[in-house]
Design a protein around this motif. Structure first.
Motif, PDB file in Angstrom:
ATOM      1  N   ASN A  16      21.327   0.494   0.279  1.00  0.00           N
ATOM      2  CA  ASN A  16      21.784  -0.926   0.525  1.00  0.00           C
ATOM      3  C   ASN A  16      21.463  -1.627  -1.088  1.00  0.00           C
ATOM      4  OD1 ASN A  16      21.526  -0.342   3.076  1.00  0.00           O
ATOM      5  ND2 ASN A  16      19.667  -1.240   3.301  1.00  0.00           N
ATOM      6  N   TYR A  17      22.219  -0.978  -2.108  1.00  0.00           N
ATOM      7  CA  TYR A  17      22.316  -1.212  -3.286  1.00  0.00           C
ATOM      8  C   TYR A  17      20.817  -1.217  -4.011  1.00  0.00           C
ATOM      9  CZ  TYR A  17      27.023  -2.422  -2.346  1.00  0.00           C
ATOM     10  OH  TYR A  17      28.389  -2.556  -1.967  1.00  0.00           O
ATOM     11  N   LYS A  18      19.784  -0.726  -3.449  1.00  0.00           N
ATOM     12  CA  LYS A  18      18.431  -0.663  -4.130  1.00  0.00           C
ATOM     13  C   LYS A  18      18.326   0.881  -4.398  1.00  0.00           C
ATOM     14  CE  LYS A  18      17.082  -4.936  -1.961  1.00  0.00           C
ATOM     15  NZ  LYS A  18      16.001  -5.419  -1.014  1.00  0.00           N
ATOM     16  N   VAL A  19      17.611   1.013  -5.580  1.00  0.00           N
ATOM     17  CA  VAL A  19      17.310   2.454  -5.926  1.00  0.00           C
ATOM     18  C   VAL A  19      15.575   2.392  -5.957  1.00  0.00           C
ATOM     19  CG1 VAL A  19      17.269   4.143  -7.706  1.00  0.00           C
ATOM     20  CG2 VAL A  19      19.271   2.723  -7.234  1.00  0.00           C
ATOM     21  N   GLN A  20      15.144   3.318  -5.097  1.00  0.00           N
ATOM     22  CA  GLN A  20      13.752   3.736  -5.041  1.00  0.00           C
ATOM     23  C   GLN A  20      13.400   5.297  -5.132  1.00  0.00           C
ATOM     24  OE1 GLN A  20      15.082   1.480  -2.400  1.00  0.00           O
ATOM     25  NE2 GLN A  20      16.027   3.589  -2.188  1.00  0.00           N
ATOM     26  N   GLY A  21      12.327   5.516  -5.508  1.00  0.00           N
ATOM     27  CA  GLY A  21      11.632   7.136  -5.299  1.00  0.00           C
ATOM     28  C   GLY A  21      10.857   7.169  -4.247  1.00  0.00           C
TER      29      GLY A  21
ATOM     30  N   PRO B 161       0.761  -1.299   0.030  1.00  0.00           N
ATOM     31  CA  PRO B 161       0.042  -0.105  -0.054  1.00  0.00           C
ATOM     32  C   PRO B 161       0.968   1.373   0.185  1.00  0.00           C
ATOM     33  CG  PRO B 161      -0.941  -1.655   1.731  1.00  0.00           C
ATOM     34  CD  PRO B 161       0.446  -2.258   1.140  1.00  0.00           C
ATOM     35  N   VAL B 162       2.163   1.356   0.565  1.00  0.00           N
ATOM     36  CA  VAL B 162       2.657   2.557   0.465  1.00  0.00           C
ATOM     37  C   VAL B 162       3.368   2.547  -0.803  1.00  0.00           C
ATOM     38  CG1 VAL B 162       5.140   3.240   1.443  1.00  0.00           C
ATOM     39  CG2 VAL B 162       3.532   2.394   2.966  1.00  0.00           C
ATOM     40  N   VAL B 163       3.423   1.744  -1.779  1.00  0.00           N
ATOM     41  CA  VAL B 163       4.245   1.870  -3.129  1.00  0.00           C
ATOM     42  C   VAL B 163       2.770   2.463  -4.029  1.00  0.00           C
ATOM     43  CG1 VAL B 163       5.390   0.791  -5.127  1.00  0.00           C
ATOM     44  CG2 VAL B 163       5.755   0.091  -2.624  1.00  0.00           C
ATOM     45  N   ARG B 164       2.965   3.725  -4.438  1.00  0.00           N
ATOM     46  CA  ARG B 164       2.121   4.388  -5.011  1.00  0.00           C
ATOM     47  C   ARG B 164       1.946   3.891  -6.464  1.00  0.00           C
ATOM     48  NH1 ARG B 164      -0.231   9.011  -2.697  1.00  0.00           N
ATOM     49  NH2 ARG B 164      -1.593   9.185  -4.359  1.00  0.00           N
ATOM     50  N   GLY B 165       3.326   3.363  -7.008  1.00  0.00           N
ATOM     51  CA  GLY B 165       3.280   2.844  -8.422  1.00  0.00           C
ATOM     52  C   GLY B 165       4.638   2.711  -8.994  1.00  0.00           C
TER      53      GLY B 165
ATOM     54  N   VAL C 155      14.581   5.825   7.281  1.00  0.00           N
ATOM     55  CA  VAL C 155      14.256   5.253   5.965  1.00  0.00           C
ATOM     56  C   VAL C 155      14.564   3.988   5.903  1.00  0.00           C
ATOM     57  CG1 VAL C 155      14.922   5.370   3.495  1.00  0.00           C
ATOM     58  CG2 VAL C 155      14.578   7.325   4.790  1.00  0.00           C
ATOM     59  N   GLU C 156      15.419   3.275   6.616  1.00  0.00           N
ATOM     60  CA  GLU C 156      15.822   1.905   6.614  1.00  0.00           C
ATOM     61  C   GLU C 156      14.484   1.111   7.299  1.00  0.00           C
ATOM     62  OE1 GLU C 156      19.929   0.824   7.258  1.00  0.00           O
ATOM     63  OE2 GLU C 156      19.962   2.625   8.042  1.00  0.00           O
ATOM     64  N   LYS C 157      14.142   1.668   8.320  1.00  0.00           N
ATOM     65  CA  LYS C 157      12.620   1.105   8.826  1.00  0.00           C
ATOM     66  C   LYS C 157      11.554   0.955   7.880  1.00  0.00           C
ATOM     67  CE  LYS C 157       9.505   1.747  12.755  1.00  0.00           C
ATOM     68  NZ  LYS C 157       9.358   0.271  13.180  1.00  0.00           N
ATOM     69  N   VAL C 158      11.305   2.134   7.123  1.00  0.00           N
ATOM     70  CA  VAL C 158      10.418   2.152   6.030  1.00  0.00           C
ATOM     71  C   VAL C 158      10.643   1.224   5.187  1.00  0.00           C
ATOM     72  CG1 VAL C 158       9.345   3.485   4.119  1.00  0.00           C
ATOM     73  CG2 VAL C 158       9.812   4.601   6.680  1.00  0.00           C
ATOM     74  N   LEU C 159      11.812   0.947   4.468  1.00  0.00           N
ATOM     75  CA  LEU C 159      12.005   0.234   3.577  1.00  0.00           C
ATOM     76  C   LEU C 159      11.870  -1.315   4.070  1.00  0.00           C
ATOM     77  CD1 LEU C 159      15.210   1.661   1.760  1.00  0.00           C
ATOM     78  CD2 LEU C 159      12.839   1.809   1.121  1.00  0.00           C
ATOM     79  N   ALA C 160      12.478  -1.297   5.421  1.00  0.00           N
ATOM     80  CA  ALA C 160      12.278  -3.022   5.789  1.00  0.00           C
ATOM     81  C   ALA C 160      10.801  -3.382   5.908  1.00  0.00           C
ATOM     82  CB  ALA C 160      12.746  -2.970   7.227  1.00  0.00           C
ATOM     83  N   GLU C 161       9.999  -2.538   6.164  1.00  0.00           N
ATOM     84  CA  GLU C 161       8.603  -2.768   6.278  1.00  0.00           C
ATOM     85  C   GLU C 161       7.813  -3.135   4.790  1.00  0.00           C
ATOM     86  OE1 GLU C 161       6.850   0.260   8.478  1.00  0.00           O
ATOM     87  OE2 GLU C 161       7.346  -0.333  10.527  1.00  0.00           O
ATOM     88  N   VAL C 162       8.236  -2.358   3.902  1.00  0.00           N
ATOM     89  CA  VAL C 162       7.616  -2.481   2.483  1.00  0.00           C
ATOM     90  C   VAL C 162       8.442  -3.448   1.668  1.00  0.00           C
ATOM     91  CG1 VAL C 162       7.366  -1.267   0.314  1.00  0.00           C
ATOM     92  CG2 VAL C 162       7.193   0.139   2.610  1.00  0.00           C
ATOM     93  N   VAL C 163       9.591  -3.736   1.969  1.00  0.00           N
ATOM     94  CA  VAL C 163      10.737  -4.666   1.049  1.00  0.00           C
ATOM     95  C   VAL C 163      11.425  -5.224   2.171  1.00  0.00           C
ATOM     96  CG1 VAL C 163      11.944  -5.301  -0.846  1.00  0.00           C
ATOM     97  CG2 VAL C 163      10.635  -3.119  -0.748  1.00  0.00           C
ATOM     98  N   PRO C 164      10.834  -6.398   2.947  1.00  0.00           N
ATOM     99  CA  PRO C 164      11.464  -6.812   3.942  1.00  0.00           C
ATOM    100  C   PRO C 164      12.910  -7.561   3.536  1.00  0.00           C
ATOM    101  CG  PRO C 164       9.331  -7.577   3.989  1.00  0.00           C
ATOM    102  CD  PRO C 164       9.469  -6.774   2.595  1.00  0.00           C
TER     103      PRO C 164
END
Length: 315
Positions: free
Chosen positions: A98-103, A57-61, A149-158
């Protein structure tokens, strides 16, 4: 906004001087937020987003940017608020962790400010164990909140936090029981990830929140007559931390003759080739990008084996 970002790649001279630059932005309200410029690749107006089935749900697209397809995360929704509206006027901050690119989708982007890490402080107590802040500061008498941000990313992309079978054997675990490792990281999720990983190895963990706290703890041990280079297997430190960053912590440890033989590994989600050069400049022994459980475990196991073979004084 392109002009604001023109010199991002030339800002590495700040590293090692306990300084950083924050890109300031806003979400739904007037609250200011900040993100370290070193993690920012680009800022642009929100491109057209393509919805995909089964997205968090956090990923808008996803957006197609410079030949790649990137997930776009709504930071306001990620931190418990409603999704941002009016995407036509919104901005996207392209980051690499962590080698991952996101917006990250934000309502507006303000400016970049140059600061000292000593001006960045841990969040006030009482904000709750599961808060999304890793630090706070003030700019022009306004509170600036720095999101974990690391907490946010861990929840969206474990992230996989388990060590692969065969990396740790029973003999290593038995050997590790008598060893302590100091972990220093301001992100609660990062501390938990590293702690879980090293508990599988078998070592005892001391976990602290920032560089100033770690330096005070080490000096207190030395004041009591403890030889920390013998009592600690190693120190694993993040680079980005309030009060004192990992580079400055390393330099301070190396400048204290009671502490300077402590084995130090910097462990960070910061990207960039400058890291290896900075590791040597400040005197760290090793560097590892977050978060790869097998690699982290192997570094600790290698250190255990080195000490077993009598190389403690050379590590």
């Amino acid at each position: 906004m392109a002009g604001v970002m023109d010199s991002v790649n030339q800002r590495t001279q700040l590293v090692g001087q306990n300084r950083l630059e924050l890109l300031l932005f806003r979400l739904a309200g007037n609250q200011l937020y900040g993100i370290n410029v070193f993690k920012v690749k680009e800022v642009l107006q929100c491109p057209r987003l393509t919805a995909m089935p089964k997205l968090h749900p956090v990923v808008r697209g996803v957006a197609h940017i410079r030949g790649g397809t990137l997930p776009i995360l709504d930071l306001n929704r990620a931190t418990g608020g409603p999704g941002l509206d009016n995407l036509d006027t919104a901005f996207v901050i392209i980051t690499e962790y962590n080698y991952k690119v996101q917006g990250f989708l934000v309502r507006s982007v303000e400016r970049i400010v140059n600061m000292n890490w000593s001006e960045i402080h841990p969040p006030p107590k009482g904000t709750g164990r599961e808060h999304y802040l890793t630090a706070v500061t003030r700019v022009d008498n306004q509170m600036v909140e720095i999101i974990d941000v690391e907490k946010v990313l861990a929840e969206v992309v474990p992230t996989n936090e388990n060590i692969s079978a065969g990396v740790v054997d029973a003999d290593t675990q038995a050997e590790a029981v008598a060893r302590r490792v100091l972990i220093v990281d301001d992100s609660s999720i990062a501390r938990k990830q590293v702690t879980r990983c090293l508990q599988e190895v078998g070592v005892e963990i001391v976990a602290l929140n920032d560089g100033r706290q770690a330096l005070d703890w080490l000096k207190a041990r030395a004041d009591e007559g403890e030889d920390v280079s013998q009592s600690l297997l190693m120190m694993i430190s993040d680079i980005e931390m309030p009060e004192m960053d990992g580079y400055t912590l390393t330099a301070e440890v190396r400048n204290d003759p009671r502490l300077n033989r402590l084995h130090i590994m910097l462990h960070t989600s910061l990207s960039g080739v400058f890291n290896q050069a900075m590791v040597k400049k400040v005197g760290a022994d090793d560097f590892l990008a977050k978060f790869k459980p097998d690699d982290l475990a192997q570094r600790v196991i290698s250190r255990l084996h080195l000490l077993r073979e009598g190389g403690a004084g050379e590590a």
